[in-house]
Design a protein around this motif. Structure first.
Motif, PDB file in Angstrom:
ATOM      1  N   GLY A  26      36.301  33.936  48.729  1.00 25.82           N
ATOM      2  CA  GLY A  26      36.825  33.207  47.588  1.00 25.82           C
ATOM      3  C   GLY A  26      36.784  34.024  46.315  1.00 25.82           C
ATOM      4  O   GLY A  26      37.736  34.020  45.519  1.00 25.82           O
ATOM      5  N   LEU A  27      35.696  34.742  46.108  1.00 21.13           N
ATOM      6  CA  LEU A  27      35.574  35.591  44.930  1.00 21.13           C
ATOM      7  C   LEU A  27      36.594  36.721  44.942  1.00 21.13           C
ATOM      8  O   LEU A  27      37.265  36.989  43.935  1.00 21.13           O
ATOM      9  CB  LEU A  27      34.158  36.171  44.862  1.00 21.13           C
ATOM     10  CG  LEU A  27      33.035  35.221  44.482  1.00 21.13           C
ATOM     11  CD1 LEU A  27      31.682  35.867  44.743  1.00 21.13           C
ATOM     12  CD2 LEU A  27      33.151  34.799  43.015  1.00 21.13           C
ATOM     13  N   LEU A  28      36.714  37.394  46.080  1.00 22.95           N
ATOM     14  CA  LEU A  28      37.609  38.552  46.148  1.00 22.95           C
ATOM     15  C   LEU A  28      39.076  38.151  46.066  1.00 22.95           C
ATOM     16  O   LEU A  28      39.896  38.874  45.474  1.00 22.95           O
ATOM     17  CB  LEU A  28      37.332  39.340  47.429  1.00 22.95           C
ATOM     18  CG  LEU A  28      35.951  40.014  47.507  1.00 22.95           C
ATOM     19  CD1 LEU A  28      35.794  40.748  48.834  1.00 22.95           C
ATOM     20  CD2 LEU A  28      35.739  40.968  46.337  1.00 22.95           C
ATOM     21  N   GLU A  29      39.434  37.017  46.638  1.00 26.71           N
ATOM     22  CA  GLU A  29      40.820  36.553  46.518  1.00 26.71           C
ATOM     23  C   GLU A  29      41.186  36.318  45.061  1.00 26.71           C
ATOM     24  O   GLU A  29      42.275  36.701  44.609  1.00 26.71           O
ATOM     25  CB  GLU A  29      41.021  35.268  47.329  1.00 26.71           C
ATOM     26  CG  GLU A  29      41.071  35.493  48.832  1.00 26.71           C
ATOM     27  CD  GLU A  29      41.217  34.196  49.604  1.00 26.71           C
ATOM     28  OE1 GLU A  29      41.676  34.242  50.761  1.00 26.71           O
ATOM     29  OE2 GLU A  29      40.875  33.116  49.053  1.00 26.71           O
ATOM     30  N   ARG A  30      40.284  35.695  44.329  1.00 20.43           N
ATOM     31  CA  ARG A  30      40.544  35.455  42.912  1.00 20.43           C
ATOM     32  C   ARG A  30      40.562  36.767  42.139  1.00 20.43           C
ATOM     33  O   ARG A  30      41.391  36.963  41.226  1.00 20.43           O
ATOM     34  CB  ARG A  30      39.465  34.523  42.348  1.00 20.43           C
ATOM     35  CG  ARG A  30      39.626  34.230  40.867  1.00 20.43           C
ATOM     36  CD  ARG A  30      40.930  33.550  40.558  1.00 20.43           C
ATOM     37  NE  ARG A  30      41.076  33.257  39.144  1.00 20.43           N
ATOM     38  CZ  ARG A  30      42.205  33.366  38.472  1.00 20.43           C
ATOM     39  NH1 ARG A  30      43.329  33.772  39.096  1.00 20.43           N
ATOM     40  NH2 ARG A  30      42.259  33.071  37.194  1.00 20.43           N
ATOM     41  N   ALA A  31      39.705  37.719  42.494  1.00 23.30           N
ATOM     42  CA  ALA A  31      39.659  39.004  41.809  1.00 23.30           C
ATOM     43  C   ALA A  31      40.961  39.775  41.990  1.00 23.30           C
ATOM     44  O   ALA A  31      41.448  40.427  41.050  1.00 23.30           O
ATOM     45  CB  ALA A  31      38.486  39.826  42.322  1.00 23.30           C
ATOM     46  N   VAL A  32      41.529  39.705  43.179  1.00 26.05           N
ATOM     47  CA  VAL A  32      42.814  40.376  43.417  1.00 26.05           C
ATOM     48  C   VAL A  32      43.885  39.803  42.509  1.00 26.05           C
ATOM     49  O   VAL A  32      44.721  40.531  41.944  1.00 26.05           O
ATOM     50  CB  VAL A  32      43.213  40.258  44.901  1.00 26.05           C
ATOM     51  CG1 VAL A  32      44.665  40.689  45.097  1.00 26.05           C
ATOM     52  CG2 VAL A  32      42.294  41.102  45.766  1.00 26.05           C
ATOM     53  N   GLU A  33      43.887  38.500  42.349  1.00 23.83           N
ATOM     54  CA  GLU A  33      44.857  37.863  41.444  1.00 23.83           C
ATOM     55  C   GLU A  33      44.708  38.374  40.013  1.00 23.83           C
ATOM     56  O   GLU A  33      45.685  38.418  39.254  1.00 23.83           O
ATOM     57  CB  GLU A  33      44.668  36.344  41.467  1.00 23.83           C
ATOM     58  CG  GLU A  33      44.973  35.695  42.809  1.00 23.83           C
ATOM     59  CD  GLU A  33      44.618  34.214  42.816  1.00 23.83           C
ATOM     60  OE1 GLU A  33      44.135  33.708  41.774  1.00 23.83           O
ATOM     61  OE2 GLU A  33      44.807  33.566  43.861  1.00 23.83           O
ATOM     62  N   LEU A  34      43.490  38.771  39.649  1.00 26.45           N
ATOM     63  CA  LEU A  34      43.215  39.261  38.296  1.00 26.45           C
ATOM     64  C   LEU A  34      43.361  40.770  38.172  1.00 26.45           C
ATOM     65  O   LEU A  34      43.108  41.333  37.098  1.00 26.45           O
ATOM     66  CB  LEU A  34      41.800  38.837  37.881  1.00 26.45           C
ATOM     67  CG  LEU A  34      41.567  37.324  37.788  1.00 26.45           C
ATOM     68  CD1 LEU A  34      40.100  37.023  37.519  1.00 26.45           C
ATOM     69  CD2 LEU A  34      42.443  36.708  36.688  1.00 26.45           C
ATOM     70  N   GLY A  35      43.745  41.454  39.260  1.00 23.63           N
ATOM     71  CA  GLY A  35      44.005  42.888  39.196  1.00 23.63           C
ATOM     72  C   GLY A  35      42.936  43.794  39.766  1.00 23.63           C
ATOM     73  O   GLY A  35      43.061  45.021  39.686  1.00 23.63           O
ATOM     74  N   SER A  36      41.891  43.249  40.354  1.00 23.58           N
ATOM     75  CA  SER A  36      40.843  44.092  40.946  1.00 23.58           C
ATOM     76  C   SER A  36      41.343  44.719  42.242  1.00 23.58           C
ATOM     77  O   SER A  36      42.082  44.098  43.005  1.00 23.58           O
ATOM     78  CB  SER A  36      39.590  43.265  41.233  1.00 23.58           C
ATOM     79  OG  SER A  36      39.056  42.714  40.043  1.00 23.58           O
ATOM     80  N   GLU A  37      40.912  45.951  42.487  1.00 22.38           N
ATOM     81  CA  GLU A  37      41.349  46.680  43.677  1.00 22.38           C
ATOM     82  C   GLU A  37      40.199  47.112  44.575  1.00 22.38           C
ATOM     83  O   GLU A  37      40.373  47.248  45.784  1.00 22.38           O
ATOM     84  CB  GLU A  37      42.147  47.923  43.266  1.00 22.38           C
ATOM     85  CG  GLU A  37      43.402  47.604  42.471  1.00 22.38           C
ATOM     86  CD  GLU A  37      44.098  48.853  41.977  1.00 22.38           C
ATOM     87  OE1 GLU A  37      43.605  49.967  42.273  1.00 22.38           O
ATOM     88  OE2 GLU A  37      45.128  48.733  41.293  1.00 22.38           O
TER      89      GLU A  37
END
Length: 269
Positions: free
Chosen positions: A210-221
């Motif tokens: 859940g955390l990583l899915e949201r982070a991807v939406e915010l531009g994290s790679e």
């Protein structure tokens, strides 16, 4: 390919900076090129010295660190990793009576690789920009040390930088929580905690997804995490999800009075 990626994508010094920004201290001061972090004793990381540069006088710098931390009622603590300067600092601290604490490994991975290996959660995971009371209650129950005042300080550390907070639930309430620090294109995994009776139920991987899915939406790679060397279950989970070891560190802590560990001729006035 993933192993090669982890070895080349980020330097040890850059990774150290990410970890510092991912868990910011309440206050920082410099001592001859070292960064002394102070957070009223809440968490060892936020109350330790990050030795990022070589001091002009090693013995004098160590003495000033001891004076600073002792003056605040805290044990002097250094975080020692491959990027610590000078390179012989660990040995110098050992000779001075500092003891090893919490050997930890640091792992990294491309977020998309982790998501491909992480099963979808059985229940919805709630992700917020701030920790709510349910999140704090579980994390503090599992990992917290101290009373109400310490919890308030921990809250300030947690929210000192941009981050996401995930909560997973089961029929008994909050089952697991996790925090993801957001630093540029990187995301750092912190505060993964599972209610004792809910362990081995897939809650940790669901919260992480859940955390990583949201982070991807915010531009994290890319993602990094720290896990204690003796936490075999967590290390197995993270390795299955594609994380590989990039670095390691431990703490050196002085618990005895300086006068008991340092010859008089080497003490700093």
């Amino acid at each position: 390919m993933l192993h090669h990626y982890a070895q080349t994508v980020i330097s040890l010094a850059e990774l150290q900076t990410l970890m510092r920004r991912g868990w910011p201290a309440i206050r920082e001061t410099t001592i001859d090129g070292w960064i002394a972090r102070l957070s009223d004793g809440v968490t060892r990381r936020a109350n330790s010295v990050l030795p990022v540069h070589c001091p002009n006088d090693l013995a004098d710098a160590i003495g000033r660190v001891e004076e600073l931390y002792r003056g605040r009622g805290l044990p002097p603590v250094f975080q020692i990793g491959p990027a610590a300067r000078p390179s012989g600092l660990d040995s110098a601290l050992a000779r001075r009576g500092y003891e090893v604490r919490t050997p930890t490994i640091v792992q990294v991975a491309p977020i998309e690789d982790v998501l491909r290996r992480t099963p979808p959660p059985h229940r919805e995971v709630r992700v917020l920009n701030r920790p709510d009371s349910a999140w704090l209650d579980l994390w503090w129950a599992v990992d917290g040390r101290g009373g109400r005042e310490s919890r308030a300080i921990a809250h300030d550390v947690l929210t000192g930088g941009e981050a996401l907070y995930a909560t997973g639930e089961d029929r008994h309430g909050t089952a697991a929580v996790g925090r993801l620090a957001l630093v540029g294109s990187w995301a750092g995994v912190y505060c993964m905690a599972v209610r004792p009776d809910a362990r081995r139920g897939g809650h940790a991987s669901a919260v992480l997804r859940g955390l990583l899915e949201r982070a991807v939406e915010l531009g994290s790679e890319h993602a990094w995490l720290q896990v204690t060397a003796d936490n075999v279950a967590a290390r197995d989970l993270y390795e299955r999800l594609g994380f590989v070891t990039k670095s390691s560190y431990h703490y050196r802590e002085l618990t005895k009075p300086v006068a008991e560990t340092v010859p008089a001729r080497t003490r700093t006035a």
